[in-house]
Design an enzyme around this catalytic site. Structure first.
Site, mmCIF file in Angstrom:
data_model
loop_
_atom_site.group_PDB
_atom_site.id
_atom_site.type_symbol
_atom_site.label_atom_id
_atom_site.label_comp_id
_atom_site.label_asym_id
_atom_site.label_seq_id
_atom_site.Cartn_x
_atom_site.Cartn_y
_atom_site.Cartn_z
ATOM 1 N N SER A 95 -2.583 -6.322 -1.672
ATOM 2 C CA SER A 95 -2.968 -5.045 -1.153
ATOM 3 C C SER A 95 -3.232 -3.901 -2.256
ATOM 4 C CB SER A 95 -1.972 -4.559 -0.306
ATOM 5 O OG SER A 95 -2.355 -3.314 0.450
ATOM 6 N N ASP A 224 -6.430 -8.529 9.939
ATOM 7 C CA ASP A 224 -5.690 -7.525 8.876
ATOM 8 C C ASP A 224 -6.058 -6.026 9.646
ATOM 9 O OD1 ASP A 224 -4.771 -5.657 6.734
ATOM 10 O OD2 ASP A 224 -5.286 -7.093 5.306
ATOM 11 N N HIS A 253 -1.920 -8.323 7.727
ATOM 12 C CA HIS A 253 -2.126 -8.018 6.261
ATOM 13 C C HIS A 253 -0.881 -8.507 5.404
ATOM 14 C CE1 HIS A 253 -3.129 -5.177 3.116
ATOM 15 N NE2 HIS A 253 -1.923 -4.851 3.108
#
Length: 275
Positions: A95, A224, A253
């Protein structure tokens, strides 16, 4: 606990397990190095030196007023790598951590880097613009800032649902995993957490991706709900010269932390590191 002092005297916490080729993990917002524990342990048990740090403002690291931006995050990572004199490094970023890894390569090159893994990563740009119509509108990030600024405890608890796909049929996300997420989030200083929203949403990393000249695994779930794959991995994999795109059907995610996706990703990470 081991700490390294940055140029502005911010103390950065890190864990350093095992021996062998170094693998350095950069975590996502608003977590800390503990989110990588299963993978750090796995790599250390398989002949690698696994290192994970708490980004400034997060976890056990210092909470400075300034420096909550990707340039500084990348420079902190560079100072950590140099202080430990790491070479032939495999960088792994999830991320925002994927953005940190990308900006590191953009600013510091790949002289010490052998490979990179970008998991559910933010590059090249999360924000919707005329040049990036697949991105998310600014209002989405304004709502995140509002949640952090008003009732961040409840906001983080609610965020754990889409983060792990707990709102999807057949989800195997445990309450314990969601509780751990909430706990890690509350360890982030409010200033660092708030500022990081701008950092992860508005930083254009396109030119940084063009500097990649190493084997790169770009991994992303196609469900996601935090960093949609269409504006992230699908684009990044076309920019990075030597990229392998791995799409995990139905994965959220936080796929590296939840069944059944965790085991598949772990196997892919280990195979990529060894390959």
């Amino acid at each position: 606990m081991p700490f390294i002092s940055m140029k502005d005297d911010t103390e950065i916490y890190y864990k350093d397990w095992g021996t062998g080729q170094p693998v350095v993990f950069s975590h996502g917002w608003p977590l800390n190095a503990d989110a990588w524990d299963p993978q750090v342990r796995m790599m250390a048990e398989n002949g690698f030196r696994a290192i994970a740090h708490d980004r400034r403002g997060h976890g056990r690291s210092g909470q400075p007023w300034d420096g909550n931006d990707l340039d500084t995050y990348a420079d902190d990572l560079a100072q950590l790598i140099e202080a430990l004199d790491l070479r032939d490094v495999i960088l792994v970023g999830h991320s925002t951590g994927g953005g940190e890894v990308t900006r590191y390569i953009g600013r510091h090159g790949t002289g010490r880097v052998a490979k990179a893994v970008l998991l559910s990563a933010i590059p090249p740009l999360m924000l919707k613009t005329e040049a990036n119509p697949e991105g998310l509108p600014l209002e989405v990030f304004d709502e995140i800032r509002k949640g952090v600024a008003t009732d961040r405890s409840q906001f983080y608890e609610d965020l754990s649902v889409p983060f792990y796909g707990a709102n999807r049929p057949g989800s195997q996300v445990s309450q314990g995993t969601r509780d751990a997420f909430w706990l890690w989030c509350l360890q982030v200083g409010i200033k660092g957490s708030y500022d990081c929203v701008k950092a992860f949403s508005e930083t254009d990393l396109t030119e940084d991706l063009k500097r990649f000249d190493i084997p790169t695994l770009i991994a992303h779930g196609d469900d996601d709900q935090i960093v949609p794959i269409v504006a992230a991995a699908e684009k990044s994999s076309k920019i990075v010269k030597d990229a392998t795109l791995k799409v995990y059907p139905g994965a959220p995610h936080g796929l590296s932390m939840v069944a059944p996706f965790k085991d598949v990703f772990d196997a892919d990470l280990l195979a990529f590191a060894r390959g």
